[in-house]
Scaffold this motif. Structure first.
Motif, PDB file in Angstrom:
ATOM      1  N   LYS A  56       0.833  -1.220   0.000  1.00  0.00           N
ATOM      2  CA  LYS A  56       0.000   0.000   0.000  1.00  0.00           C
ATOM      3  C   LYS A  56       0.863   1.265   0.000  1.00  0.00           C
ATOM      4  O   LYS A  56       0.518   2.233  -0.675  1.00  0.00           O
ATOM      5  CB  LYS A  56      -0.920   0.018   1.224  1.00  0.00           C
ATOM      6  CG  LYS A  56      -1.978  -1.050   1.199  1.00  0.00           C
ATOM      7  CD  LYS A  56      -3.276  -0.517   0.692  1.00  0.00           C
ATOM      8  CE  LYS A  56      -4.232  -1.613   0.674  1.00  0.00           C
ATOM      9  NZ  LYS A  56      -5.380  -1.906   0.759  1.00  0.00           N
ATOM     10  N   ASN A  57       1.978   1.252   0.741  1.00  0.00           N
ATOM     11  CA  ASN A  57       2.803   2.466   0.787  1.00  0.00           C
ATOM     12  C   ASN A  57       3.375   2.786  -0.598  1.00  0.00           C
ATOM     13  O   ASN A  57       3.500   3.957  -0.963  1.00  0.00           O
ATOM     14  CB  ASN A  57       3.913   2.353   1.840  1.00  0.00           C
ATOM     15  CG  ASN A  57       4.869   1.203   1.578  1.00  0.00           C
ATOM     16  OD1 ASN A  57       4.509   0.202   0.961  1.00  0.00           O
ATOM     17  ND2 ASN A  57       6.092   1.353   2.052  1.00  0.00           N
ATOM     18  N   ALA A  58       3.721   1.775  -1.387  1.00  0.00           N
ATOM     19  CA  ALA A  58       4.219   2.000  -2.746  1.00  0.00           C
ATOM     20  C   ALA A  58       3.107   2.558  -3.630  1.00  0.00           C
ATOM     21  O   ALA A  58       3.339   3.491  -4.409  1.00  0.00           O
ATOM     22  CB  ALA A  58       4.761   0.702  -3.336  1.00  0.00           C
ATOM     23  N   LYS A  60       0.540   4.298  -2.652  1.00  0.00           N
ATOM     24  CA  LYS A  60       0.277   5.680  -2.227  1.00  0.00           C
ATOM     25  C   LYS A  60       1.335   6.625  -2.793  1.00  0.00           C
ATOM     26  O   LYS A  60       1.023   7.751  -3.187  1.00  0.00           O
ATOM     27  CB  LYS A  60       0.238   5.767  -0.698  1.00  0.00           C
ATOM     28  CG  LYS A  60      -1.023   5.179  -0.110  1.00  0.00           C
ATOM     29  CD  LYS A  60      -1.020   5.256   1.402  1.00  0.00           C
ATOM     30  CE  LYS A  60      -2.281   4.607   1.958  1.00  0.00           C
ATOM     31  NZ  LYS A  60      -2.292   4.623   3.431  1.00  0.00           N
ATOM     32  N   GLU A  61       2.553   6.172  -2.845  1.00  0.00           N
ATOM     33  CA  GLU A  61       3.630   6.989  -3.415  1.00  0.00           C
ATOM     34  C   GLU A  61       3.397   7.209  -4.912  1.00  0.00           C
ATOM     35  O   GLU A  61       3.558   8.320  -5.428  1.00  0.00           O
ATOM     36  CB  GLU A  61       4.975   6.298  -3.173  1.00  0.00           C
ATOM     37  CG  GLU A  61       6.152   7.193  -3.343  1.00  0.00           C
ATOM     38  CD  GLU A  61       7.432   6.575  -2.818  1.00  0.00           C
ATOM     39  OE1 GLU A  61       8.455   7.290  -2.879  1.00  0.00           O
ATOM     40  OE2 GLU A  61       7.443   5.413  -2.357  1.00  0.00           O
ATOM     41  N   ILE A  62       3.003   6.152  -5.595  1.00  0.00           N
ATOM     42  CA  ILE A  62       2.706   6.266  -7.026  1.00  0.00           C
ATOM     43  C   ILE A  62       1.528   7.219  -7.237  1.00  0.00           C
ATOM     44  O   ILE A  62       1.556   8.071  -8.118  1.00  0.00           O
ATOM     45  CB  ILE A  62       2.437   4.874  -7.637  1.00  0.00           C
ATOM     46  CG1 ILE A  62       3.739   4.064  -7.653  1.00  0.00           C
ATOM     47  CG2 ILE A  62       1.866   5.004  -9.039  1.00  0.00           C
ATOM     48  CD1 ILE A  62       3.542   2.595  -7.974  1.00  0.00           C
ATOM     49  N   ARG A  63       0.518   7.099  -6.403  1.00  0.00           N
ATOM     50  CA  ARG A  63      -0.638   8.003  -6.510  1.00  0.00           C
ATOM     51  C   ARG A  63      -0.202   9.448  -6.309  1.00  0.00           C
ATOM     52  O   ARG A  63      -0.631  10.350  -7.037  1.00  0.00           O
ATOM     53  CB  ARG A  63      -1.710   7.598  -5.470  1.00  0.00           C
ATOM     54  CG  ARG A  63      -2.905   8.536  -5.417  1.00  0.00           C
ATOM     55  CD  ARG A  63      -3.650   8.533  -6.746  1.00  0.00           C
ATOM     56  NE  ARG A  63      -4.815   9.367  -6.708  1.00  0.00           N
ATOM     57  CZ  ARG A  63      -4.894  10.587  -7.265  1.00  0.00           C
ATOM     58  NH1 ARG A  63      -3.864  11.109  -7.895  1.00  0.00           N
ATOM     59  NH2 ARG A  63      -6.015  11.278  -7.208  1.00  0.00           N
ATOM     60  N   LYS A  64       0.652   9.672  -5.340  1.00  0.00           N
ATOM     61  CA  LYS A  64       1.141  11.029  -5.045  1.00  0.00           C
ATOM     62  C   LYS A  64       1.901  11.614  -6.233  1.00  0.00           C
ATOM     63  O   LYS A  64       1.929  12.829  -6.436  1.00  0.00           O
ATOM     64  CB  LYS A  64       2.042  10.987  -3.808  1.00  0.00           C
ATOM     65  CG  LYS A  64       2.530  12.333  -3.350  1.00  0.00           C
ATOM     66  CD  LYS A  64       3.394  12.201  -2.106  1.00  0.00           C
ATOM     67  CE  LYS A  64       3.966  13.556  -1.716  1.00  0.00           C
ATOM     68  NZ  LYS A  64       4.912  13.440  -0.610  1.00  0.00           N
ATOM     69  N   SER A  65       2.508  10.756  -7.043  1.00  0.00           N
ATOM     70  CA  SER A  65       3.297  11.224  -8.190  1.00  0.00           C
ATOM     71  C   SER A  65       2.434  11.692  -9.358  1.00  0.00           C
ATOM     72  O   SER A  65       2.951  12.235 -10.322  1.00  0.00           O
ATOM     73  CB  SER A  65       4.240  10.120  -8.660  1.00  0.00           C
ATOM     74  OG  SER A  65       3.536   9.111  -9.362  1.00  0.00           O
ATOM     75  N   GLY A  66       1.116  11.459  -9.275  1.00  0.00           N
ATOM     76  CA  GLY A  66       0.225  11.927 -10.335  1.00  0.00           C
ATOM     77  C   GLY A  66      -0.649  10.856 -10.957  1.00  0.00           C
ATOM     78  O   GLY A  66      -1.492  11.143 -11.809  1.00  0.00           O
ATOM     79  N   TRP A  67      -0.474   9.602 -10.539  1.00  0.00           N
ATOM     80  CA  TRP A  67      -1.318   8.523 -11.082  1.00  0.00           C
ATOM     81  C   TRP A  67      -2.760   8.794 -10.695  1.00  0.00           C
ATOM     82  O   TRP A  67      -3.106   8.805  -9.527  1.00  0.00           O
ATOM     83  CB  TRP A  67      -0.847   7.186 -10.542  1.00  0.00           C
ATOM     84  CG  TRP A  67      -1.591   5.991 -11.043  1.00  0.00           C
ATOM     85  CD1 TRP A  67      -2.020   5.750 -12.314  1.00  0.00           C
ATOM     86  CD2 TRP A  67      -1.969   4.840 -10.282  1.00  0.00           C
ATOM     87  NE1 TRP A  67      -2.628   4.531 -12.398  1.00  0.00           N
ATOM     88  CE2 TRP A  67      -2.615   3.953 -11.155  1.00  0.00           C
ATOM     89  CE3 TRP A  67      -1.815   4.475  -8.942  1.00  0.00           C
ATOM     90  CZ2 TRP A  67      -3.112   2.720 -10.739  1.00  0.00           C
ATOM     91  CZ3 TRP A  67      -2.309   3.253  -8.535  1.00  0.00           C
ATOM     92  CH2 TRP A  67      -2.955   2.400  -9.427  1.00  0.00           C
ATOM     93  N   CYS A  68      -3.607   9.021 -11.678  1.00  0.00           N
ATOM     94  CA  CYS A  68      -5.000   9.365 -11.385  1.00  0.00           C
ATOM     95  C   CYS A  68      -5.994   8.512 -12.166  1.00  0.00           C
ATOM     96  O   CYS A  68      -7.179   8.513 -11.852  1.00  0.00           O
ATOM     97  CB  CYS A  68      -5.255  10.838 -11.657  1.00  0.00           C
ATOM     98  SG  CYS A  68      -5.001  11.313 -13.382  1.00  0.00           S
ATOM     99  N   GLU A  69      -5.512   7.792 -13.185  1.00  0.00           N
ATOM    100  CA  GLU A  69      -6.395   6.976 -14.014  1.00  0.00           C
ATOM    101  C   GLU A  69      -5.691   5.679 -14.398  1.00  0.00           C
ATOM    102  O   GLU A  69      -4.471   5.650 -14.534  1.00  0.00           O
ATOM    103  CB  GLU A  69      -6.788   7.721 -15.291  1.00  0.00           C
ATOM    104  CG  GLU A  69      -7.559   8.994 -15.038  1.00  0.00           C
ATOM    105  CD  GLU A  69      -7.916   9.737 -16.315  1.00  0.00           C
ATOM    106  OE1 GLU A  69      -9.002  10.327 -16.339  1.00  0.00           O
ATOM    107  OE2 GLU A  69      -7.119   9.735 -17.272  1.00  0.00           O
ATOM    108  N   THR A  70      -6.506   4.648 -14.607  1.00  0.00           N
ATOM    109  CA  THR A  70      -5.948   3.371 -15.026  1.00  0.00           C
ATOM    110  C   THR A  70      -6.942   2.620 -15.900  1.00  0.00           C
ATOM    111  O   THR A  70      -8.143   2.901 -15.867  1.00  0.00           O
ATOM    112  CB  THR A  70      -5.543   2.508 -13.810  1.00  0.00           C
ATOM    113  OG1 THR A  70      -4.726   1.427 -14.264  1.00  0.00           O
ATOM    114  CG2 THR A  70      -6.737   1.960 -13.062  1.00  0.00           C
ATOM    115  N   ILE A  71      -6.420   1.694 -16.643  1.00  0.00           N
ATOM    116  CA  ILE A  71      -7.236   0.733 -17.388  1.00  0.00           C
ATOM    117  C   ILE A  71      -6.831  -0.627 -16.848  1.00  0.00           C
ATOM    118  O   ILE A  71      -5.640  -0.923 -16.730  1.00  0.00           O
ATOM    119  CB  ILE A  71      -6.985   0.829 -18.901  1.00  0.00           C
ATOM    120  CG1 ILE A  71      -7.332   2.237 -19.397  1.00  0.00           C
ATOM    121  CG2 ILE A  71      -7.783  -0.238 -19.641  1.00  0.00           C
ATOM    122  CD1 ILE A  71      -6.916   2.515 -20.827  1.00  0.00           C
TER     123      ILE A  71
END
Length: 175
Positions: A56-58, A60-71
């Motif tokens: 989860k911590n990884a 959250k870090e990825i989300r913080k970097s700008g990840w906002c959408e996925t397929i």
């Protein structure tokens, strides 16, 4: 920063079926985006099993970097069909992935298929039930499909379909 400054973009689509397959490498990209204050948003595809097996911590870090959408390819609501397709994950993991994406506030497009060889009416009903559950768990999402199954030339399922009467297209347009 040179390209960002020149073209003034604020969104990237990582054109990769699963950029997280090298999680260590992708985390480095995410950390640089954060460190360099890139301030972009991006779409990056993810597999169900990759998502549920990443700490989860990884995430959250990825989300913080700008990840906002996925397929994300969930394909079927039937564990039998997921096994047949050799997807490497279960319906239960799909539901877990949806919870994770909702908690992270990452929008998702869920890819779903039907008319898969050996799929029964009951299997298809399980897929529609999964779609309902996904919508409840992760309201900020949409579905791509269900698309009719299309076998890839050279795959085991392609050979199975040929034996079952699939007429192989002879032209590009036929595909």
């Amino acid at each position: 920063h040179i390209l960002k400054d020149k073209y003034k973009f604020d969104y990237i689509y990582f054109e990769d079926d699963n950029p997280y397959v090298d999680m260590k490498g992708f985390l480095e990209i995410a950390r640089r985006l954060i460190r360099d204050e890139f301030n972009i948003r991006y779409l990056a595809n993810v597999r169900v099993d990759t998502l549920v097996n990443t700490p989860k911590n990884a995430l959250k870090e990825i989300r913080k970097s700008g990840w906002c959408e996925t397929i994300i390819g969930v394909e079927s609501g039937s564990n039998k069909i997921l096994g047949y397709l050799k997807k490497g994950f279960t319906v239960e993991q799909t539901l877990q992935a949806a919870k994770i994406l909702d908690e992270l506030d990452v929008w998702a497009a869920y890819n779903v298929m039907d008319c898969i060889p050996k799929e029964t009416h009951h299997d298809r009903k399980q897929t529609y039930a999964l779609m309902k559950k996904l919508r409840q768990i992760h309201p900020k999402s949409m579905f791509v499909g269900p698309h009719h199954f299309r076998p890839f030339p050279g795959s085991e399922l392609y050979q199975y379909c040929l034996k079952g009467g699939l007429v192989e297209p002879k032209t590009f347009r036929g595909w």
